[in-house]
Enzyme design. Structure first.
Site, short mmCIF file in Angstrom:
data_model
loop_
_atom_site.label_atom_id
_atom_site.label_comp_id
_atom_site.label_asym_id
_atom_site.label_seq_id
_atom_site.Cartn_x
_atom_site.Cartn_y
_atom_site.Cartn_z
N TYR A 158 5.12 28.92 26.81
CA TYR A 158 4.93 28.89 28.26
C TYR A 158 3.58 28.26 28.58
O TYR A 158 2.59 28.48 27.88
CB TYR A 158 4.99 30.30 28.84
N ASP A 194 12.01 33.76 36.26
CA ASP A 194 12.09 34.35 37.59
C ASP A 194 12.13 33.29 38.69
O ASP A 194 11.91 32.10 38.44
CB ASP A 194 10.87 35.24 37.84
#
Length: 293
Positions: A124, A60
């Site tokens: 992540y 994002d």
């Protein structure tokens, strides 16, 4: 007359602050994605067909990547032989017009290779900071690279206990944001860790006595839309004492994405895509092995 088409896998990194995510933004909009700049640089390769990047992992706006990946096809003109992987990476970096993007490495791959579907692991990293009553008190060089919590400490033991409830194969509907393209909400979380981080070199010595950085890491073959940021927000709630570790198990089993705590989404700027791994590419420079941890 063109040469044979060659497919490449490229690893690239970026600071996500100025981008509307990694995916290209089409049309006459001011927002721009990392992919826009990569494909603009690839125009200079003079391929017979326009070069399109197929991104492995969508991120994002504001999210960073230490290592994302994409595949692309290049067909040189006039019968010239395909670029070597090293030359391709160097050429892309030469023509990239944004200083916050860098191609790390490239590989020749088979014509049917797919950067998204062939990935065996994605990791992540989420960075937190405590000890700053106000975000403006954090070093200027760290402000877009972590989530500043208005707390002096975190209950890391409780966060680790809560993280244990997320490990394994589950229906992660409770941690999925609307708009996820995935058909099934079932994922296998192979690793989740919560640990203190070393002092940042960008924090002045007189400030480092108060500021503590923390790292959360999540590893899976794939994730649902905003799953990592939602899990992070819930684990932070545990660390701040707003939730008990056992409540995380109840949230997971509820499969309800609209609950009070799982609705929270951690800020984008603290999140980094750390690695995308492929089982048949050996050990790319700067990347870990692809064995599950």
């Amino acid at each position: 007359m063109g040469s044979a088409r060659a497919r490449y896998l490229v690893f690239f990194q970026y600071l996500g602050t100025e981008f509307n995510g990694v995916a290209a933004v089409r049309g006459a909009q001011r927002a721009v994605g990392v992919q826009n700049f990569l494909e603009e640089a690839a125009e200079r390769l003079n391929s017979v067909e326009p070069v399109k990047f197929t991104i492995s992992s969508r991120t994002d706006a504001g999210v960073h990547a230490l290592s994302n990946a994409a595949h692309l096809d290049v067909q040189r003109r006039n019968g010239l032989p395909p670029f070597s992987a090293e030359v391709l990476a160097e050429a892309l970096n030469t023509h990239l017009r944004h200083p916050a993007i860098r191609v790390v490495q490239a590989f020749r791959v088979p014509d049917d290779f797919h950067a998204r579907f062939a990935a065996t692991s994605r990791t992540y990293l989420y960075r937190l900071a405590t000890g700053c009553p106000r975000p403006g008190q954090l070093s200027l060089f760290e402000r877009n690279l972590c989530w500043v919590l208005r707390s002096d400490s975190l209950d890391v033991t409780a966060m680790q206990e809560a993280a244990g409830h997320l490990l394994g194969t589950h229906d992660f509907s409770a941690f999925q944001s609307a708009g996820s393209p995935s058909g099934s909400p079932v994922r296998t979380l192979r690793q989740v860790s919560v640990s203190p981080s070393p002092t940042s070199p960008f924090v002045l010595p007189e400030e480092s006595r108060k500021v503590q950085f923390w790292s959360l890491e999540f590893e899976s073959q794939s994730f649902l839309y905003r799953q990592v940021r939602r899990m992070t927000a819930v684990l932070v709630a545990v660390g701040l004492g707003a939730l008990a570790p056992t409540q995380v198990k109840a949230i997971l089993e509820s499969r309800d994405p609209l609950g009070k705590y799982q609705q929270q989404v951690a800020p984008a700027h603290g999140l980094f895509l750390k690695s995308v791994l492929y089982g048949d590419l050996g050990h790319p420079v700067g990347l870990a092995t692809s064995s599950p941890r």
